[in-house]
Design a protein around this motif. Sequence first.
Motif, PDB file in Angstrom:
ATOM      1  N   VAL A 174      69.371  29.869  25.147  1.00  0.00           N
ATOM      2  CA  VAL A 174      68.313  29.361  24.274  1.00  0.00           C
ATOM      3  C   VAL A 174      68.881  29.007  22.902  1.00  0.00           C
ATOM      4  CG1 VAL A 174      66.161  29.952  23.097  1.00  0.00           C
ATOM      5  CG2 VAL A 174      66.463  30.555  25.494  1.00  0.00           C
ATOM      6  N   ARG A 178      68.725  25.439  21.102  1.00  0.00           N
ATOM      7  CA  ARG A 178      68.040  25.263  19.817  1.00  0.00           C
ATOM      8  C   ARG A 178      68.918  24.560  18.787  1.00  0.00           C
ATOM      9  NH1 ARG A 178      62.489  25.937  20.161  1.00  0.00           N
ATOM     10  NH2 ARG A 178      62.067  27.572  21.692  1.00  0.00           N
ATOM     11  N   SER A 227      65.224  31.698  30.771  1.00  0.00           N
ATOM     12  CA  SER A 227      65.760  31.023  29.585  1.00  0.00           C
ATOM     13  C   SER A 227      65.391  29.543  29.568  1.00  0.00           C
ATOM     14  CB  SER A 227      67.276  31.198  29.517  1.00  0.00           C
ATOM     15  OG  SER A 227      67.905  30.528  30.608  1.00  0.00           O
ATOM     16  N   PHE A 230      62.091  28.781  27.898  1.00  0.00           N
ATOM     17  CA  PHE A 230      62.028  28.870  26.442  1.00  0.00           C
ATOM     18  C   PHE A 230      62.851  27.798  25.744  1.00  0.00           C
ATOM     19  CE2 PHE A 230      60.703  33.091  27.736  1.00  0.00           C
ATOM     20  CZ  PHE A 230      59.698  33.378  26.821  1.00  0.00           C
TER      21      PHE A 230
END
Length: 235
Positions: A174, A178, A227, A230
């Motif tokens: 994640v 990001r 994962s 998200f």
Amino acid sequence: MKRTMIQHFAELRSRVLWVLLFFALFFGVGFIAAPHVQEVLFRPLTNVWPDGAVLYTKLTDGLFIEFSLATLFAIFATLPVALWHLWSFVAPGLRVSEQRLIKPVLFLSPALFLLGAAFAYFFLFPLAFKFFISLNSAASMPSMLMPTVSDYLVFVINMLKVFGIAFQLPLVLVMLNRIGLVSRTAIVKLRRYAVVGIFVIAAVLTPPDILSQILLALPLLALFEISILFMKKDK
């Protein structure tokens, strides 16, 4: 108001000293609690092998084991304090977006480590120890199973660390997503290779028995899928 380099070093020294102070305090607590910690670590084995026995091979084994357990207890107990001081030191120099990205990691990483260690302790160990004991009991020659205390504790602690670190997988994926290094679409396309890679990693990190490998690979596969949920969706 900007601070000088000397002020930064003074703050860093102060925070390091506080961490060391807490480490020394927790080491003392850990040394007192070492027999109880040892009993807790042996419980998965004694639950499935109530008549079993372990072996001390040296006169100094007891002292060395208590010292090692006290050190491990101090490290894990001091970790939240160290993370808090680290965050307090670096946070003022970060942008708001960077703080929003890093701050959850400081809480989620220890939580995932504890989750992985708990999975090994409550689920893997009872099954694995029962399997090992039955396998040794089925030997064709008369035999007596008597593992050494140090070997057992090394195995248990290593497995707790392996599962704790392995459970960081969703956090790593994640985070990479990001910051823009990997896309959700790319991860989904690589799913079949990830499955193979997870089983290879499980085979490398666990003892050479299929049970331990499967019991590490299955939760890692589940965490891999979680994962993906998200990750940011590609635009």
